[in-house]
Design a protein around this motif. Sequence first.
Motif, PDB file in Angstrom:
ATOM      1  N   TRP A 136      60.021  45.302  55.954  1.00  0.00           N
ATOM      2  CA  TRP A 136      60.948  45.660  57.024  1.00  0.00           C
ATOM      3  C   TRP A 136      60.235  46.711  57.856  1.00  0.00           C
ATOM      4  O   TRP A 136      60.241  47.867  57.529  1.00  0.00           O
TER       5      TRP A 136
ATOM      6  N   SER B 115      60.065  49.184  60.542  1.00  0.00           N
ATOM      7  CA  SER B 115      61.119  49.860  61.281  1.00  0.00           C
ATOM      8  C   SER B 115      60.561  50.865  62.267  1.00  0.00           C
ATOM      9  O   SER B 115      59.829  51.757  61.885  1.00  0.00           O
TER      10      SER B 115
ATOM     11  N   ALA C 210      62.455  52.934  63.642  1.00  0.00           N
ATOM     12  CA  ALA C 210      63.388  54.058  63.561  1.00  0.00           C
ATOM     13  C   ALA C 210      63.054  54.957  62.387  1.00  0.00           C
ATOM     14  O   ALA C 210      62.512  54.531  61.399  1.00  0.00           O
TER      15      ALA C 210
ATOM     16  N   ASP D 163      55.665  51.884  63.032  1.00  0.00           N
ATOM     17  CA  ASP D 163      55.284  52.105  64.422  1.00  0.00           C
ATOM     18  C   ASP D 163      53.825  51.790  64.654  1.00  0.00           C
ATOM     19  O   ASP D 163      53.411  51.465  65.762  1.00  0.00           O
TER      20      ASP D 163
ATOM     21  N   GLU E  75      68.363  47.827  63.805  1.00  0.00           N
ATOM     22  CA  GLU E  75      67.039  47.358  64.205  1.00  0.00           C
ATOM     23  C   GLU E  75      67.060  45.840  64.233  1.00  0.00           C
ATOM     24  O   GLU E  75      67.838  45.218  63.522  1.00  0.00           O
TER      25      GLU E  75
ATOM     26  N   GLU F 132      64.621  42.242  64.212  1.00  0.00           N
ATOM     27  CA  GLU F 132      63.322  41.597  64.064  1.00  0.00           C
ATOM     28  C   GLU F 132      63.197  40.439  65.046  1.00  0.00           C
ATOM     29  O   GLU F 132      64.203  39.925  65.565  1.00  0.00           O
TER      30      GLU F 132
END
Length: 626
Positions: free
Chosen positions: A23, A25, A27, A49, A467, A469
Amino acid sequence: MHRQRARSVACVAGGILAAALLWRSPATPPEEARQGIARSVLQLLEAGDEETDGANCHGGSLERGFTLPTGSPTALGCDQARLVVAQARAMLAAPPRPIHPAKFADATSDWLDPHGLWSVAPDAPTGAALRREAAALLDELQAPAGSGPCAAAGRLGAELARWSQQIALLFDEGIRQGEARPPTTPTQAWTLATAAPFEDGIVTRSARDLARELGREAGALSARYGPSIAPYVEAARERISPPLDPEGWSHAVLAAALRAYVPQLDAHGAWAPIEEEISIYDLGLEISPPSRMWAEMTRTALGVRIDSGASAPLIDGDVVLRIEDVPLAGMSVEQAEQLSLLGDLRPGRRTRVALLRRGLAAPIEVTLEPEPEVPTPVTTASELTMHRTRYGDGEVAVIHIPDVPDDLGDRLSRVLLRARESGPLRGVVLDLRANGGGSTDGAIAAIGHFLPGVTLFPMRRRDGGVEVERAPDIPTTRGWAGPVAALVDGDSASAAEMIAGALGSYRRGIVVGDRTYGKGCAQEYLDDEAHVGVLRLTTLLYALPDGSPVQKTGILPQLSLTLPVAVEREDRIAHALDPWQGPDVRDAARVREVPWPTHGGRVGPCSDDVVCRALRAIGTVRAAAR
């Protein structure tokens, strides 16, 4: 099927699980959850990121590498355990629920006792003491770090220290009895060396009887094989009765309590110390699974008997006494299994193994050579199973997908190419029955072959942030633009539900079969706050692209078939999180049907009747619609 294998995880150790941060992310955790969460954990969560393919990990276990087990009991200080509990409660995808003290006590007893000697045996006083102290021990674990000593753990430690001394005396008594009556023939000696004294499942044997029996076996083998066995007898003695004071035993209690606590908090969660961390990973789903010294083993009085899958020069039936300088006598299953990965723990180095072998009069030492570092060849063994079945005036490709490994996208590309090269196709059926899930990246890559580039699953963290995908933009030469269907049943779970659910949400394909398992949550692996172990924790709830919940709900097929009833479902699991209805994140322009042609009653034959039933249903419904 245990659903812990259906995982969506973050970065773990040594490069072995390099498909990390499944996953990914952008965030960060919510501000309130960040308080007290270790920097290494934040690096793991924020690594997305900087990633493009999930192959790069930052900090924590990758830098650390796997740890060589020592055989000592897992131990934690009071505040170390509290730090991990606070971390788990803060990072859980939903507010935590109360934990039942009696169930917590039983689970703690199981984790505390790897042998059936300390707490789970009928005559072990620690089991009753744990039940008495369960509520107080829970309160201590859930208290803030620095709020004082764990007094209940201390009382349990004192009880264990007294009991362990009795176990040691009984073991020594057994040694003397065994030395006085050694086996008289090689066959008798080998039978004794390979015997399995420990019970699997519910322990019914008294600890006193087991301690004496372990001592008798160790003493008899020592008398038969001579001084070369002495180090392993001593290792067995120290591990079945560790020379710990009450404080040391209290730390063992706290470690067991933490291992019991996390699954009580999170149905799919776990905590393991770094010496046993592979016990919470599903290594078989990795692109390049690590090599092991054995596939299956059984613990004996002085080591580990290899039952199958021995790595040369080891052979099935060998009793492994020592790996490098670590004896295996009295070692827990989890530590022994981690030790079996030594070639990956120490890449490029030879491994010394001491063992007993049938027909030999004394232990021998062999050396395992490091495996050559060569690219893993693509062979038919790595491919998915595909067969073609008659459908109307043509054929369909039925692709069986038993689980969702990290490289499912690549595997699916290859099997679709084979299917097309074998002749024209009228459709593709993805058989996801009994697929317990696996890698989220693998599922998303697979979806891209049918829905390239679309937005997929909304995923919610504890702070309410969502979030989303997106499927990879797979070239049409590798994908499939024709009719597709997903065949599912009650054992189709997690990442398998993602594949079927995405096809159904976008009306891209027909979902046929029975209601699925209903695992709409995802786990991540996190280095723990105390820097002593690894957490697997449910940190995300996901919904289908149209916002439909999956957790505890499952996917209801558009075409229902009567299939065997599933034994397990998410909504029957204690501590499973509640459903989440997400937003509709679909690309509206991509919501369209690719209709199946009719079959005119010409289907099969099929080696699996359910496949033929599914194809008949698909064609019949399409004909009725027309």
